[in-house]
Motif scaffolding. Structure first.
Motif, mmCIF file in Angstrom:
data_model
loop_
_atom_site.group_PDB
_atom_site.id
_atom_site.type_symbol
_atom_site.label_atom_id
_atom_site.label_comp_id
_atom_site.label_asym_id
_atom_site.label_seq_id
_atom_site.Cartn_x
_atom_site.Cartn_y
_atom_site.Cartn_z
ATOM 1 N N VAL A 1 -12.726 -20.479 23.857
ATOM 2 C CA VAL A 1 -13.308 -19.141 23.835
ATOM 3 C C VAL A 1 -12.444 -18.245 22.968
ATOM 4 C CG1 VAL A 1 -13.990 -17.162 25.225
ATOM 5 C CG2 VAL A 1 -14.280 -19.471 26.114
ATOM 6 N N ARG A 2 -13.090 -17.559 22.019
ATOM 7 C CA ARG A 2 -12.369 -16.664 21.119
ATOM 8 C C ARG A 2 -13.169 -15.388 20.924
ATOM 9 N NH1 ARG A 2 -10.724 -21.183 17.216
ATOM 10 N NH2 ARG A 2 -8.813 -21.878 18.159
ATOM 11 N N ASN A 3 -12.498 -14.367 20.488
ATOM 12 C CA ASN A 3 -13.127 -13.094 20.202
ATOM 13 C C ASN A 3 -13.500 -13.065 18.721
ATOM 14 O OD1 ASN A 3 -13.792 -10.452 19.712
ATOM 15 N ND2 ASN A 3 -12.167 -9.626 20.975
ATOM 16 N N PRO A 4 -14.779 -12.851 18.372
ATOM 17 C CA PRO A 4 -15.180 -12.912 16.974
ATOM 18 C C PRO A 4 -15.010 -11.610 16.206
ATOM 19 C CG PRO A 4 -17.090 -12.549 18.323
ATOM 20 C CD PRO A 4 -15.902 -12.668 19.261
ATOM 21 N N SER A 5 -14.395 -10.612 16.767
ATOM 22 C CA SER A 5 -14.259 -9.319 16.089
ATOM 23 C C SER A 5 -13.138 -9.422 15.060
ATOM 24 C CB SER A 5 -13.989 -8.220 17.098
ATOM 25 O OG SER A 5 -12.834 -8.530 17.844
ATOM 26 N N TRP A 6 -13.386 -10.155 14.001
ATOM 27 C CA TRP A 6 -12.358 -10.488 13.016
ATOM 28 C C TRP A 6 -11.636 -9.279 12.426
ATOM 29 C CZ3 TRP A 6 -10.799 -15.165 13.440
ATOM 30 C CH2 TRP A 6 -11.677 -16.127 13.908
ATOM 31 N N PRO A 7 -12.318 -8.166 12.115
ATOM 32 C CA PRO A 7 -11.570 -7.036 11.555
ATOM 33 C C PRO A 7 -10.525 -6.467 12.495
ATOM 34 C CG PRO A 7 -13.894 -6.807 11.076
ATOM 35 C CD PRO A 7 -13.758 -7.956 12.044
ATOM 36 N N THR A 8 -10.700 -6.623 13.810
ATOM 37 C CA THR A 8 -9.715 -6.096 14.747
ATOM 38 C C THR A 8 -8.772 -7.186 15.244
ATOM 39 O OG1 THR A 8 -11.194 -6.446 16.618
ATOM 40 C CG2 THR A 8 -11.283 -4.296 15.527
ATOM 41 N N ASP A 9 -8.981 -8.416 14.817
ATOM 42 C CA ASP A 9 -8.122 -9.517 15.238
ATOM 43 C C ASP A 9 -6.853 -9.474 14.395
ATOM 44 O OD1 ASP A 9 -7.067 -11.788 16.269
ATOM 45 O OD2 ASP A 9 -8.788 -13.055 15.855
ATOM 46 N N ALA A 10 -5.695 -9.477 15.030
ATOM 47 C CA ALA A 10 -4.427 -9.296 14.309
ATOM 48 C C ALA A 10 -3.924 -10.560 13.638
ATOM 49 C CB ALA A 10 -3.358 -8.774 15.270
ATOM 50 N N ARG A 11 -4.436 -11.732 14.004
ATOM 51 C CA ARG A 11 -3.902 -12.978 13.445
ATOM 52 C C ARG A 11 -3.957 -13.041 11.928
ATOM 53 N NH1 ARG A 11 -6.603 -16.771 17.780
ATOM 54 N NH2 ARG A 11 -8.292 -15.484 17.081
ATOM 55 N N PRO A 12 -5.068 -12.702 11.278
ATOM 56 C CA PRO A 12 -5.090 -12.822 9.826
ATOM 57 C C PRO A 12 -4.048 -11.955 9.139
ATOM 58 C CG PRO A 12 -7.300 -12.528 10.676
ATOM 59 C CD PRO A 12 -6.354 -12.309 11.821
ATOM 60 N N PHE A 13 -3.741 -10.831 9.712
ATOM 61 C CA PHE A 13 -2.825 -9.918 9.064
ATOM 62 C C PHE A 13 -1.383 -10.408 9.118
ATOM 63 C CE2 PHE A 13 -6.534 -7.471 10.325
ATOM 64 C CZ PHE A 13 -6.955 -7.097 9.058
ATOM 65 N N ARG A 14 -1.078 -11.348 9.985
ATOM 66 C CA ARG A 14 0.272 -11.899 10.022
ATOM 67 C C ARG A 14 0.557 -12.721 8.780
ATOM 68 N NH1 ARG A 14 -0.423 -11.932 15.761
ATOM 69 N NH2 ARG A 14 -1.214 -14.036 15.878
ATOM 70 N N VAL A 15 -0.452 -13.429 8.258
ATOM 71 C CA VAL A 15 -0.261 -14.209 7.033
ATOM 72 C C VAL A 15 0.021 -13.273 5.865
ATOM 73 C CG1 VAL A 15 -1.403 -15.714 5.368
ATOM 74 C CG2 VAL A 15 -1.648 -16.149 7.797
ATOM 75 N N PHE A 16 -0.779 -12.208 5.765
ATOM 76 C CA PHE A 16 -0.624 -11.295 4.648
ATOM 77 C C PHE A 16 0.593 -10.394 4.791
ATOM 78 C CE2 PHE A 16 -5.194 -12.293 4.664
ATOM 79 C CZ PHE A 16 -5.229 -12.943 3.439
ATOM 80 N N ALA A 17 1.185 -10.349 5.961
ATOM 81 C CA ALA A 17 2.366 -9.525 6.174
ATOM 82 C C ALA A 17 3.649 -10.254 5.813
ATOM 83 C CB ALA A 17 2.431 -9.052 7.623
ATOM 84 N N LEU A 18 3.574 -11.531 5.467
ATOM 85 C CA LEU A 18 4.793 -12.271 5.113
ATOM 86 C C LEU A 18 5.595 -11.593 4.002
ATOM 87 C CD1 LEU A 18 3.661 -15.994 5.374
ATOM 88 C CD2 LEU A 18 5.288 -14.796 6.832
ATOM 89 N N PRO A 19 4.957 -11.048 2.950
ATOM 90 C CA PRO A 19 5.751 -10.351 1.932
ATOM 91 C C PRO A 19 6.437 -9.085 2.443
ATOM 92 C CG PRO A 19 3.593 -10.927 1.057
ATOM 93 C CD PRO A 19 3.571 -11.210 2.534
ATOM 94 N N VAL A 20 6.011 -8.575 3.592
ATOM 95 C CA VAL A 20 6.608 -7.363 4.156
ATOM 96 C C VAL A 20 7.956 -7.672 4.818
ATOM 97 C CG1 VAL A 20 6.239 -5.532 5.862
ATOM 98 C CG2 VAL A 20 4.346 -6.338 4.466
ATOM 99 N N LEU A 21 8.192 -8.927 5.173
ATOM 100 C CA LEU A 21 9.421 -9.292 5.884
ATOM 101 C C LEU A 21 10.691 -8.844 5.156
ATOM 102 C CD1 LEU A 21 8.550 -12.820 7.297
ATOM 103 C CD2 LEU A 21 8.603 -10.642 8.491
ATOM 104 N N PRO A 22 10.808 -9.057 3.837
ATOM 105 C CA PRO A 22 12.029 -8.574 3.171
ATOM 106 C C PRO A 22 12.186 -7.053 3.268
ATOM 107 C CG PRO A 22 10.881 -10.130 1.757
ATOM 108 C CD PRO A 22 9.978 -9.842 2.924
ATOM 109 N N ALA A 23 11.078 -6.317 3.194
ATOM 110 C CA ALA A 23 11.159 -4.855 3.296
ATOM 111 C C ALA A 23 11.632 -4.432 4.683
ATOM 112 C CB ALA A 23 9.796 -4.234 2.985
ATOM 113 N N VAL A 24 11.118 -5.087 5.714
ATOM 114 C CA VAL A 24 11.542 -4.769 7.080
ATOM 115 C C VAL A 24 13.031 -5.065 7.226
ATOM 116 C CG1 VAL A 24 11.303 -5.457 9.506
ATOM 117 C CG2 VAL A 24 9.269 -5.091 8.106
ATOM 118 N N TYR A 25 13.468 -6.177 6.675
ATOM 119 C CA TYR A 25 14.886 -6.533 6.777
ATOM 120 C C TYR A 25 15.758 -5.524 6.030
ATOM 121 C CZ TYR A 25 19.059 -9.319 7.221
ATOM 122 O OH TYR A 25 20.315 -9.739 7.545
ATOM 123 N N LEU A 26 15.311 -5.079 4.855
ATOM 124 C CA LEU A 26 16.092 -4.082 4.103
ATOM 125 C C LEU A 26 16.188 -2.760 4.862
ATOM 126 C CD1 LEU A 26 14.900 -4.757 0.454
ATOM 127 C CD2 LEU A 26 17.156 -5.237 1.445
#
Length: 135
Positions: free
Chosen positions: A14-39
């Motif tokens: 069972v999964r929630n299909p509300s993809w625009p509000t699902d946070a999982r996809p944004f974790r992949v695209f946030a990988l480039p943000v990791l260096p900025a957070v660390y800085l």
């Protein structure tokens, strides 16, 4: 509305299909943000926080990979992580949360996850429940 799909072991997932509000996809695209957070963490002399954020972010992303995708080397089960670039998998409709819950069955992976969570809670409790005062 909840949706379900039959997995490779023919279990109902069972999964929630509300993809625009699902946070999982944004974790992949946030990988480039990791260096900025660390800085930023370094700027405030909190490299421990930057390191913890990076470890938590990457480990959480890895935990989103379905076990069936690892066991069968089937990359098509990972398309939900790359939404909106790739189409999300199709799901069957379920008549609400309670119906989805009643149809759900736990496999070895879910039992292992539950065991890890309970083990972590026991260790945390025996350690004196640190950080409860901050909640």
């Amino acid at each position: 509305m909840q949706r379900s799909v039959r997995g490779s072991t023919d279990r109902l997932i069972v999964r929630n299909p509300s993809w625009p509000t699902d946070a999982r996809p944004f974790r992949v695209f946030a990988l480039p943000v990791l260096p900025a957070v660390y800085l930023v963490a370094l700027r405030f002399e909190r490299s421990d926080v930057g390191t913890a954020f990076a470890i938590g972010h990457v480990s959480h992303l890895l935990a989103d990979i379905p076990p069936a995708a690892l066991l069968t080397a089937d990359g098509s089960a990972l398309t939900f992580l790359f939404w909106p670039l790739l189409e999300p998998p199709a799901y069957e409709s379920v008549d609400g949360i309670s119906a989805g819950f009643m149809q759900y069955s736990m496999g070895w992976y879910e039992w292992a996850q539950l065991g890890l969570a309970l083990g972590a809670l026991i260790v945390w409790y025996r350690d004196g429940m640190p950080r409860v005062g901050y909640v």
